[in-house]
Design an enzyme around this catalytic site. Structure first.
Site, mmCIF file in Angstrom:
data_model
loop_
_atom_site.group_PDB
_atom_site.id
_atom_site.type_symbol
_atom_site.label_atom_id
_atom_site.label_comp_id
_atom_site.label_asym_id
_atom_site.label_seq_id
_atom_site.Cartn_x
_atom_site.Cartn_y
_atom_site.Cartn_z
ATOM 1 N N LYS A 129 0.863 -1.186 0.000
ATOM 2 C CA LYS A 129 0.000 0.000 0.000
ATOM 3 C C LYS A 129 0.890 1.223 0.000
ATOM 4 C CE LYS A 129 -4.519 0.663 0.255
ATOM 5 N NZ LYS A 129 -5.507 -0.330 -0.197
HETATM 6 N N1 GLU Z 1 -7.163 -0.120 -3.474
HETATM 7 C C1 GLU Z 1 -7.906 -1.299 -3.776
HETATM 8 C C2 GLU Z 1 -7.979 -2.211 -2.559
HETATM 9 O O1 GLU Z 1 -7.847 -1.766 -1.441
HETATM 10 C C3 GLU Z 1 -7.404 -2.008 -5.033
HETATM 11 C C4 GLU Z 1 -5.998 -2.477 -4.997
HETATM 12 C C5 GLU Z 1 -5.496 -3.020 -6.314
HETATM 13 O O2 GLU Z 1 -6.283 -3.167 -7.242
HETATM 14 O O3 GLU Z 1 -4.299 -3.286 -6.393
HETATM 15 O O4 GLU Z 1 -8.266 -3.373 -2.660
#
Ligand code: GLU
Length: 439
Positions: A129
């Site tokens: 993240k």
């Molecule tokens: N931000 C989204 C999540 O928390 C998508 C992450 C992604 O597609 O890599 O799942």
């Protein structure tokens, strides 16, 4: 895309529910919330203490300074984070958020949740993240572009289609992903579409990606209703947060015959016992930016929305909305966690005692990263799928994953959250055992 559109696209989840006004939000640190669930699952799995140490520790935590020239000529320096939690099962995958209140602990929790999420749906990714501490609503589109490009350049050694693949999260969108792809490609001296997902379709994005998280929520809600022997038609839904996840889930649930009776954003909530037509609310937002003043339902507060007498509650905003302070007053039979971490561990216990069926975030909102996986596969193959193919394959993975989690829950007599952690952690631990520890 003009600046107005971008500004609307970048409306913060904080805006969607007015997080900074809500005193219940300091109750739990997201990293501790994640660890509390981790420890419980580790105990039930009888996981080796050494393996626990490996799984809980993020592989890398990167903090970068992002100097940016503002439009007025002044210099500002923003802080950026990227946490790579675990890459045992494949490249680290996870979104980037722009948020003024984001902390390293929050990013660590969100990165670990991505590891478990990818493992629950069994796609070959680890978890990551990223975040930039900033308030995008006060930055111009050019300033946002400079922030994004400088953040990407600062992370150039970690990003890559085989190592670390970002995606949209709170306050970032397709436009931001396009800047990331372009910056990375300029450094590599050739176009690398697969370095980021959630891109515009014209430049290697996947059909169905934008709707994927909401669609996943719809699929698991249907599965849960079926499991509990409840009908689809007439089932009442309340949705907190009416952004990309909440509004898409609402539209799709409506198409399946459920009735959306309440919705909310940062300006407050709206309730209509006879149903709110989601397309009508979306057209109000297109014109007025916020739900405030929506004429076809009665105003309620965000807190009241959570406590409505509905069948399904869909928290689709930010962390720590359902806490030990309000869990007891929740009447829904099913909670579908569209957001990451909307329920605190203190609330879990109370919801369990009340017999509420919680579809945990790492399963409920995994539709987004699943179609990110499809996007990455399509980019690498250079061969793009129809929307029907994306939807069919997403359905298959999410339905399958729901049943996998349910069978762990039945086998160990635990709730869906604990079962999802157990399934995910065991899958990641199994790969570590096979790979061994490089020395
Ligand atoms: N931000 C989204 C999540 O928390 C998508 C992450 C992604 O597609 O890599 O799942």
């Amino acid at each position: 895309m003009n600046q107005d559109n971008l500004a609307v696209g970048l409306r913060t989840a904080r805006e969607l529910i007015g997080r900074d006004k809500d005193p219940i939000l300091s109750e739990d640190n997201p990293f501790e919330a994640m660890m509390a669930r981790f420890d419980r699952a580790a105990e039930l799995l009888d996981l080796d203490p050494g393996m626990c140490k490996v799984l809980r520790e993020p592989e890398r935590q990167i903090i970068v300074a992002i100097p940016v020239q503002r439009d007025n000529g002044e210099l500002d320096v923003f802080t950026g984070y990227r946490v790579l939690h675990n890459s045992a099962r494949g490249p680290c995958k996870g979104g980037i958020r722009f948020d003024l209140n984001v902390t390293l602990d929050e990013v660590k929790a969100l990165a670990a949740w991505m590891t478990w999420k990818c493992a629950v749906v069994n796609i070959p990714f680890g978890g990551a993240k990223g975040a930039v501490v900033c308030d995008p609503s006060v930055l111009s589109i050019n300033e946002l572009e400079r922030v994004t490009r400088r953040y990407t350049a600062a992370l150039i050694d970690t990003l890559g289609p085989d190592s670390d693949i970002p995606a949209p999260d709170i306050n970032t969108n397709e436009r931001v992903m396009a800047w990331i792809m372009d910056t990375y490609s300029m450094h590599m001296r050739h176009s690398v579409t697969s370095v980021v997902t959630g891109k515009p379709i014209e430049m290697g994005g996947s059909r169905g990606r934008r709707e994927a998280t909401g669609r996943g929520c719809m699929i698991v809600t249907q599965e849960a209703l079926r499991h509990l022997g409840l009908p689809l038609r007439g089932t009442k839904v309340a949705i907190q947060g009416f952004g990309n996840v909440g509004s898409v889930a609402g539209e799709l649930l409506e198409q399946e015959g459920l009735t959306v009776v309440a919705i909310s954003d940062k300006t407050g909530g709206f309730y209509n016992a006879n149903g709110i037509y989601v397309a009508d609310a979306l057209s109000w937002i297109r014109e007025h930016r916020y739900l405030a003043g929506y004429p076809n339902a009665d105003p309620i507060s965000n807190a009241e929305l959570l406590e409505l007498d509905v069948d399904v509650l869909l928290p689709a905003a930010v962390e720590n909305m359902i806490t030990r302070k309000n869990a007891d007053r929740i009447k829904a039979k099913i909670i579908c966690e569209g957001a990451n971490g909307p329920t605190t561990p203190g609330a879990d216990k109370i919801l369990d005692e009340k017999g509420i069926f919680v579809i945990p975030d790492i399963l409920a909102n995994a539709g987004g990263v699943t179609v990110s996986y499809f996007e990455w596969v399509q980019d690498r193959a250079g061969y793009f799928w129809s929307e029907a193919t994306v939807i069919e394959r997403l359905n298959e993975i999410i339905q399958h994953s729901f049943q996998d989690v349910l069978s762990v829950a039945k086998r160990h007599d635990v709730n869906m959250r604990t079962a999802a952690y157990m399934l995910a952690m065991e899958r990641v631990a199994a790969v570590h055992r096979l790979r061994g520890i490089y020395a």
